[in-house]
Structures are given as structure tokens and as C-alpha cells.
Design a protein around this motif. Sequence first.
Motif, mmCIF file in Angstrom:
data_model
loop_
_atom_site.group_PDB
_atom_site.id
_atom_site.type_symbol
_atom_site.label_atom_id
_atom_site.label_comp_id
_atom_site.label_asym_id
_atom_site.label_seq_id
_atom_site.Cartn_x
_atom_site.Cartn_y
_atom_site.Cartn_z
ATOM 1 N N UNK A 185 12.250 5.164 -1.394
ATOM 2 C CA UNK A 185 12.161 3.982 -0.672
ATOM 3 C C UNK A 185 10.771 4.394 0.215
ATOM 4 N N UNK A 186 10.450 5.507 0.371
ATOM 5 C CA UNK A 186 9.240 5.937 1.137
ATOM 6 C C UNK A 186 8.508 6.759 0.279
ATOM 7 N N UNK A 187 7.144 6.364 0.283
ATOM 8 C CA UNK A 187 6.126 7.370 -0.451
ATOM 9 C C UNK A 187 4.942 7.515 0.330
ATOM 10 N N UNK A 188 4.541 8.680 0.074
ATOM 11 C CA UNK A 188 3.411 9.325 0.967
ATOM 12 C C UNK A 188 2.288 9.600 -0.118
ATOM 13 N N UNK A 189 1.067 8.726 0.284
ATOM 14 C CA UNK A 189 -0.097 8.664 -0.520
ATOM 15 C C UNK A 189 -0.857 9.970 -0.404
ATOM 16 N N UNK A 190 -1.241 10.505 -1.297
ATOM 17 C CA UNK A 190 -1.858 11.882 -1.320
ATOM 18 C C UNK A 190 -3.367 11.757 -0.952
ATOM 19 N N UNK A 191 -3.767 10.530 -0.938
ATOM 20 C CA UNK A 191 -5.158 10.272 -0.419
ATOM 21 C C UNK A 191 -5.525 10.418 1.082
ATOM 22 N N UNK A 192 -4.610 9.755 1.643
ATOM 23 C CA UNK A 192 -4.930 9.440 3.251
ATOM 24 C C UNK A 192 -3.458 10.127 3.993
ATOM 25 N N UNK A 193 -2.651 10.508 3.360
ATOM 26 C CA UNK A 193 -1.522 11.190 3.961
ATOM 27 C C UNK A 193 -0.660 10.196 4.878
ATOM 28 N N UNK A 194 -0.861 8.809 4.850
ATOM 29 C CA UNK A 194 -0.216 7.961 5.616
ATOM 30 C C UNK A 194 1.025 7.586 4.775
ATOM 31 N N UNK A 195 2.070 7.644 5.449
ATOM 32 C CA UNK A 195 3.417 7.021 5.173
ATOM 33 C C UNK A 195 3.626 5.468 5.291
ATOM 34 N N UNK A 196 3.844 4.676 3.992
ATOM 35 C CA UNK A 196 3.973 3.545 4.274
ATOM 36 C C UNK A 196 5.511 3.309 3.689
ATOM 37 N N UNK A 197 6.162 2.243 4.256
ATOM 38 C CA UNK A 197 7.435 1.773 4.141
ATOM 39 C C UNK A 197 7.449 0.926 2.824
ATOM 40 N N UNK A 198 8.053 1.535 1.628
ATOM 41 C CA UNK A 198 8.443 0.569 0.517
ATOM 42 C C UNK A 198 9.496 0.849 -0.021
ATOM 43 N N UNK A 199 10.632 -0.222 -0.067
ATOM 44 C CA UNK A 199 12.136 -0.101 -0.363
ATOM 45 C C UNK A 199 12.201 -0.027 -1.677
ATOM 46 N N UNK A 200 13.310 0.606 -2.006
ATOM 47 C CA UNK A 200 13.660 0.860 -3.561
ATOM 48 C C UNK A 200 13.466 -0.809 -4.036
ATOM 49 N N UNK A 201 13.347 -1.108 -5.346
ATOM 50 C CA UNK A 201 13.103 -2.123 -5.840
ATOM 51 C C UNK A 201 14.131 -3.301 -5.581
ATOM 52 N N UNK A 202 15.476 -2.893 -5.554
ATOM 53 C CA UNK A 202 16.433 -3.715 -5.366
ATOM 54 C C UNK A 202 16.590 -4.568 -4.229
ATOM 55 N N UNK A 203 16.383 -3.550 -3.267
ATOM 56 C CA UNK A 203 16.250 -3.788 -1.809
ATOM 57 C C UNK A 203 15.055 -4.680 -1.461
ATOM 58 N N UNK A 204 13.860 -4.184 -1.990
ATOM 59 C CA UNK A 204 12.676 -5.109 -1.947
ATOM 60 C C UNK A 204 12.695 -6.517 -2.437
ATOM 61 N N UNK A 205 13.530 -6.577 -3.409
ATOM 62 C CA UNK A 205 13.721 -8.126 -4.184
ATOM 63 C C UNK A 205 14.655 -8.742 -3.183
ATOM 64 N N UNK A 206 15.561 -8.261 -2.560
ATOM 65 C CA UNK A 206 16.327 -9.050 -1.682
ATOM 66 C C UNK A 206 15.434 -9.283 -0.413
ATOM 67 N N UNK A 207 14.574 -8.271 -0.032
ATOM 68 C CA UNK A 207 13.905 -8.685 1.456
ATOM 69 C C UNK A 207 12.907 -9.640 1.149
ATOM 70 N N UNK A 208 12.381 -9.802 0.106
ATOM 71 C CA UNK A 208 11.487 -10.965 -0.244
ATOM 72 C C UNK A 208 12.362 -12.407 -0.195
ATOM 73 N N UNK A 209 13.328 -12.185 -0.654
ATOM 74 C CA UNK A 209 14.556 -13.526 -0.760
ATOM 75 C C UNK A 209 14.578 -13.770 0.764
ATOM 76 N N UNK A 210 15.156 -12.837 1.643
ATOM 77 C CA UNK A 210 15.313 -12.962 3.009
ATOM 78 C C UNK A 210 14.073 -13.554 3.761
ATOM 79 N N UNK A 211 12.864 -13.112 3.337
ATOM 80 C CA UNK A 211 11.614 -13.603 4.006
ATOM 81 C C UNK A 211 11.325 -14.908 3.722
#
Length: 276
Positions: free
Chosen positions: A163-189
Motif C-alpha cells: 500500500x505504501x511505496x518509497x521511491x529510491x530516487x527522492x526518498x519521498x513516501x507516497x500513498x498508493x493503495x493496494x490495487x483492489x482498494x485503489x479500484x474501490x477508491x476510484x469508484x468512490x471518487x
Amino acid sequence: MSGRPKQGIDYAGWSVDIFDGDKKIDKLLDAKGWKGFGIYFFLCQRAYKVNGYFYEWGYDDCATTARKMGGGISSGTVKETVDYCLQVDLFDKRLFDEWGVLTSRGIQRRFWTVLSERRNKTVYSEYWLLKPEECKGLVKVSLFSNAQPTNDHLQGTDNDSPPIKESKVNKKIYIAFQPEVEQAFQLYLLVRENNYGSIIPEQVEALREELVSLTSDPGKQLAIVKKATSWGTKGFEDTEKKTKSRKPQKSKFNNYTGRDYDMNALELQMLGGNNE
């Protein structure tokens, strides 16, 4: 285990001609011998088992890989073999340097053979190497929190990712849900936008942070998002703490209320009317 989307795959087919016409394999065997091929094969199988199409791996894992393989293989041999695989493009060097993952077009083709048979197909766009024409129906979601899924055929996923991935380039953490949650989130939006008007990126980011603040458990996140979609709410609520006395709001999107949302219609809206 129930309700949790599958992450890896159980089977990956290898061509019977792998030793007859693959120049990269010929080079690997010539330079590193059967031990080198064994290391390459082992790491590919780990990718298929753990994430399906990539394996998070770094040089610090050389000793662990050698121990798991046994057979007199040393950590130095593992490092030399991986370096050579990156050199001859058996593993993609750009993705390894940028993200610390081992993958390749060949790995992803074998993965896609399995994934294409599933109803739901989602991968991380930052890791994906195949061209669109090679994987029609695939949905790409970004590791970055403000990015939207991209594909002409938006579907869910049987593939699971962190659900959370850290870029090795800039070390900034971005919120990225697991794909099934992401799909539901897009439907909610989509439902929320039809209820309350357009949503700016900052609001989408705030909603992601709100959901994560309620729980980090993907199963609970999915339940909360589905509840919010069903009720047509403006934000998220902890379904375990809220009572069931709340009345559902009508959506401008359709004539249904509460749990009577026509999810198929909503998904078609996201697809632009494509029923494929």
C-alpha cells in the motif's frame, strides 16, 4: 486469507526453446555457467511467487539468496550473476537502479499469460515494461498518490501490491493503495463527484490521508471505501466505530440510494461506456 487479492502466480511457463535460440541465456551460460543460470532462474521464480512480475531485491540480499539456494553458491557468485544479468538485459537495469526491483520483459510476458486469464488485471505503471498492444485490458496504477489508473478498460485486480511505496530516487513516501482498494477508491471518487461536484487533486490527497489515518489494513480500508460509496458520503468513516443509524443520501448520478448503487453502471461510467 479470504477477500485478500492474490499477489503472485502459481505457475510460470518457460519456453522449451530457451536453450536453443535465446542469445541472452547463451551469454549467461557461457559467462557464469549452470550456477549462474540457476541463480537467474531462482530470482525469476521468486518474482513470480512474491509479486507476480517483479522482485524487490538489493545487493544486501546476496548472502540470503546464496543461503537459500545452497549447493555451494556464494554471495559473491550471486552478485556477479545479477550484475551480468543486468548487463545483458535479462533483468532491466533502469528499473533495478531506480526502484530496486528485478524484472524484465520476459518475466512480464510470462506473468501476463497468467494474468490475462483473470477477470481483474492491475499492475504498477512505474514497473511495467510491455507495450499496450501486448497486454490489452491491463490497468496501470501509479506508485504516486495523485495519479489515476490508466487504461481504456478499467478493471479491478487479483494482483496484490504494497500500500505504501518509497521511491529510491527522492526518498519521498507516497500513498498508493493496494490495487483492489485503489479500484474501490476510484469508484468512490466518481460517486462523490456526482454528489458534491468536481474534486481537486488536493482533496483527493486529503481523502487518501484520511483513509490511511483510519486504518492501514487493506481489508478494512476496502470496507470503509465501499461503505462510503454505498452511503454517498463526502468523507470516510470508521465502519467499526460508527452506528448503522445513518440514512443514505441520494446520488445525482442515479436514482438508487444507499446499497442500491448500480456498481456496474458506475464502472461503465469510468470506462466511458465501454462494456468490454
